[in-house]
Design an enzyme around this catalytic site. Structure first.
Site, PDB file in Angstrom:
ATOM      1  N   SER A 138      39.064  -5.412  27.117  1.00  0.00           N
ATOM      2  CA  SER A 138      39.572  -4.209  26.449  1.00  0.00           C
ATOM      3  C   SER A 138      40.630  -3.549  27.326  1.00  0.00           C
ATOM      4  CB  SER A 138      38.423  -3.215  26.247  1.00  0.00           C
ATOM      5  OG  SER A 138      38.928  -1.963  25.830  1.00  0.00           O
ATOM      6  N   TYR A 145      31.062   1.461  29.632  1.00  0.00           N
ATOM      7  CA  TYR A 145      31.749   0.414  28.864  1.00  0.00           C
ATOM      8  C   TYR A 145      33.035  -0.033  29.569  1.00  0.00           C
ATOM      9  CZ  TYR A 145      34.371  -1.740  25.009  1.00  0.00           C
ATOM     10  OH  TYR A 145      35.134  -2.583  24.242  1.00  0.00           O
TER      11      TYR A 145
HETATM   12  P1  NDP Z   1      32.417  -5.280  15.891  1.00  0.00           P
HETATM   13  O1  NDP Z   1      31.378  -4.236  16.090  1.00  0.00           O
HETATM   14  O2  NDP Z   1      33.015  -5.460  14.553  1.00  0.00           O
HETATM   15  O3  NDP Z   1      31.879  -6.692  16.389  1.00  0.00           O
HETATM   16  C1  NDP Z   1      31.033  -6.842  17.494  1.00  0.00           C
HETATM   17  C2  NDP Z   1      30.362  -8.177  17.401  1.00  0.00           C
HETATM   18  O4  NDP Z   1      29.498  -8.349  18.540  1.00  0.00           O
HETATM   19  C3  NDP Z   1      29.494  -8.281  16.162  1.00  0.00           C
HETATM   20  O5  NDP Z   1      29.614  -9.571  15.599  1.00  0.00           O
HETATM   21  C4  NDP Z   1      28.082  -8.071  16.701  1.00  0.00           C
HETATM   22  O6  NDP Z   1      27.146  -8.787  15.929  1.00  0.00           O
HETATM   23  C5  NDP Z   1      28.216  -8.716  18.075  1.00  0.00           C
HETATM   24  N1  NDP Z   1      27.146  -8.258  18.967  1.00  0.00           N
HETATM   25  C6  NDP Z   1      26.955  -7.017  19.473  1.00  0.00           C
HETATM   26  N2  NDP Z   1      25.830  -6.993  20.219  1.00  0.00           N
HETATM   27  C7  NDP Z   1      25.295  -8.246  20.168  1.00  0.00           C
HETATM   28  C8  NDP Z   1      24.152  -8.854  20.712  1.00  0.00           C
HETATM   29  N3  NDP Z   1      23.289  -8.187  21.490  1.00  0.00           N
HETATM   30  N4  NDP Z   1      23.914 -10.165  20.442  1.00  0.00           N
HETATM   31  C9  NDP Z   1      24.766 -10.865  19.656  1.00  0.00           C
HETATM   32  N5  NDP Z   1      25.873 -10.352  19.116  1.00  0.00           N
HETATM   33  C10 NDP Z   1      26.146  -9.052  19.366  1.00  0.00           C
HETATM   34  O7  NDP Z   1      33.559  -4.923  16.964  1.00  0.00           O
HETATM   35  P2  NDP Z   1      34.866  -5.714  17.428  1.00  0.00           P
HETATM   36  O8  NDP Z   1      35.116  -6.873  16.572  1.00  0.00           O
HETATM   37  O9  NDP Z   1      35.895  -4.711  17.584  1.00  0.00           O
HETATM   38  O10 NDP Z   1      34.407  -6.191  18.886  1.00  0.00           O
HETATM   39  C11 NDP Z   1      34.680  -7.488  19.396  1.00  0.00           C
HETATM   40  C12 NDP Z   1      35.032  -7.382  20.857  1.00  0.00           C
HETATM   41  O11 NDP Z   1      36.255  -6.660  21.001  1.00  0.00           O
HETATM   42  C13 NDP Z   1      33.997  -6.639  21.700  1.00  0.00           C
HETATM   43  O12 NDP Z   1      33.825  -7.323  22.929  1.00  0.00           O
HETATM   44  C14 NDP Z   1      34.647  -5.288  21.944  1.00  0.00           C
HETATM   45  O13 NDP Z   1      34.195  -4.704  23.134  1.00  0.00           O
HETATM   46  C15 NDP Z   1      36.105  -5.690  22.016  1.00  0.00           C
HETATM   47  N6  NDP Z   1      37.077  -4.612  21.786  1.00  0.00           N
HETATM   48  C16 NDP Z   1      37.164  -3.976  20.569  1.00  0.00           C
HETATM   49  C17 NDP Z   1      38.097  -2.973  20.383  1.00  0.00           C
HETATM   50  C18 NDP Z   1      38.257  -2.246  19.094  1.00  0.00           C
HETATM   51  O14 NDP Z   1      38.960  -1.210  19.049  1.00  0.00           O
HETATM   52  N7  NDP Z   1      37.700  -2.698  18.006  1.00  0.00           N
HETATM   53  C19 NDP Z   1      39.002  -2.558  21.476  1.00  0.00           C
HETATM   54  C20 NDP Z   1      38.854  -3.312  22.679  1.00  0.00           C
HETATM   55  C21 NDP Z   1      37.916  -4.286  22.818  1.00  0.00           C
HETATM   56  P3  NDP Z   1      25.770  -8.174  15.352  1.00  0.00           P
HETATM   57  O15 NDP Z   1      25.975  -6.724  15.083  1.00  0.00           O
HETATM   58  O16 NDP Z   1      25.541  -9.018  14.129  1.00  0.00           O
HETATM   59  O17 NDP Z   1      24.772  -8.456  16.420  1.00  0.00           O
END
Ligand code: NDP
Length: 278
Positions: free
Chosen positions: A149, A163
């Site tokens: 990020s 975070y």
């Molecule tokens: P979402 O919340 O849409 O997606 C997050 C994903 O991570 C989901 O598929 C969720 O699946 C999965 N996840 C979370 N916790 C667990 C767990 N314990 N076990 C398995 N899967 C898990 O957010 P984003 O798509 O935005 O996030 C994707 C990445 O991008 C992350 O690493 C986030 O930190 C990073 N990011 C996002 C930004 C943004 O503005 N959106 C900015 C910068 C970085 P489920 O809920 O089904 O478990």
């Protein structure tokens, strides 16, 4: 002409929604066999539908419900992928979140258990997946792309300090792993997204999806926050991940970060000419 990921098998963590789902779709459209995973069966079902709607055959994807912070979940993901596809060429460590403090504490008053949860998801699970997938990637001369990020960069973050701390640790881990693993033929790189319209904001702040959309719209219209004038969409990040996962495109890039943030990390909020509402 063969598609750029044909014959490649990719595990994409956190692909039940957002950036991971879009990455799974892009990889599959470009010929990869993909393992899709997350905890929510409902969201996994939505990803499955998106893949089928895009014309991807069921034989080219695998859905594995798993919690990536559990060793059993990681093992299941890897063993089922090997069972169905026989190899692993690409690991995208995308699962991550800014987990809210259970007692609603903010800033440096957030509890140590929040710190532990955030580190476990955003850093420890990446280390564990890297260790476990390493022999398979060494065999295939494969690629790892981590999703960090812009919060990992230099600015401080007062509301949720753990975070950014975790993502900064992830960036440093990428560099160390990249040097260690390139001798085995494995490339490790990172994408650092800025603000991207996914479920991330609602989950992090506990807000409704309408409020989260308002946040993205406000941010997108404020060029002192996002100079390009819009909040990113998952496909912007998926394309950067694909670039780093494709050896033909990025073979000489090792242990680096691609910042995909519409310019957010370049502004300080005091830039007159570029700033203000559109
Ligand atoms: P979402 O919340 O849409 O997606 C997050 C994903 O991570 C989901 O598929 C969720 O699946 C999965 N996840 C979370 N916790 C667990 C767990 N314990 N076990 C398995 N899967 C898990 O957010 P984003 O798509 O935005 O996030 C994707 C990445 O991008 C992350 O690493 C986030 O930190 C990073 N990011 C996002 C930004 C943004 O503005 N959106 C900015 C910068 C970085 P489920 O809920 O089904 O478990």
């Amino acid at each position: 002409m063969p598609k750029r990921f044909s014959k490649k098998v990719a595990i994409i963590t956190g692909s039940s929604s957002g950036i991971g789902r879009e990455t799974a779709l892009l990889f599959a459209k470009e010929g990869a066999k993909v393992t899709v995973t997350g905890r929510s069966e409902e969201k996994l079902e939505e990803t499955k539908k998106a893949l089928l709607d895009a014309g991807i055959k069921e034989s080219n994807f695998l859905i594995v419900p798993a919690d990536i912070t559990f060793s059993t979940g990681q093992d299941e993901l890897i063993s089922q992928t090997l069972k169905k596809f026989g190899r692993i060429n690409i690991l995208v460590n995308n699962a991550g979140a800014s987990i809210p403090d259970a007692k609603k504490r903010t800033g440096i008053d957030q509890g140590i258990e929040t710190y532990e949860q955030v580190m476990k998801l955003n850093v420890q699970s990446v280390i564990e997946m890297t260790q476990k997938v390493r022999p398979h990637l060494a065999k295939s001369r494969g690629e790892i792309v981590n999703v960090s990020s812009v919060v990992a960069l230099k600015a401080g973050w007062t509301r949720t300090p753990y975070y950014p701390l975790a993502k900064a640790a992830l960036d440093q881990y990428t560099r160390s792993a990249a040097i260690a693993l390139i001798s085995e033929g494995i490339r490790v790189n990172t994408v650092n997204p800025g603000i991207v319209q996914t479920g991330f904001q609602a989950n992090a702040s506990g807000s409704s999806s309408d409020d989260a959309q308002k946040f993205y719209d406000d941010m997108g219209s404020n060029t002192t926050a996002i100079p390009c004038g819009f909040a990113g969409r998952p496909e912007h990040i998926a394309k950067a991940i694909a670039f780093l996962a494709d050896r033909n495109s990025s073979e000489y890039i090792v242990g680096q970060n691609i910042i995909a943030d519409g310019g957010t990390s370049l502004v300080l909020g005091i830039h007159g000419p570029a700033g203000g509402k559109k």
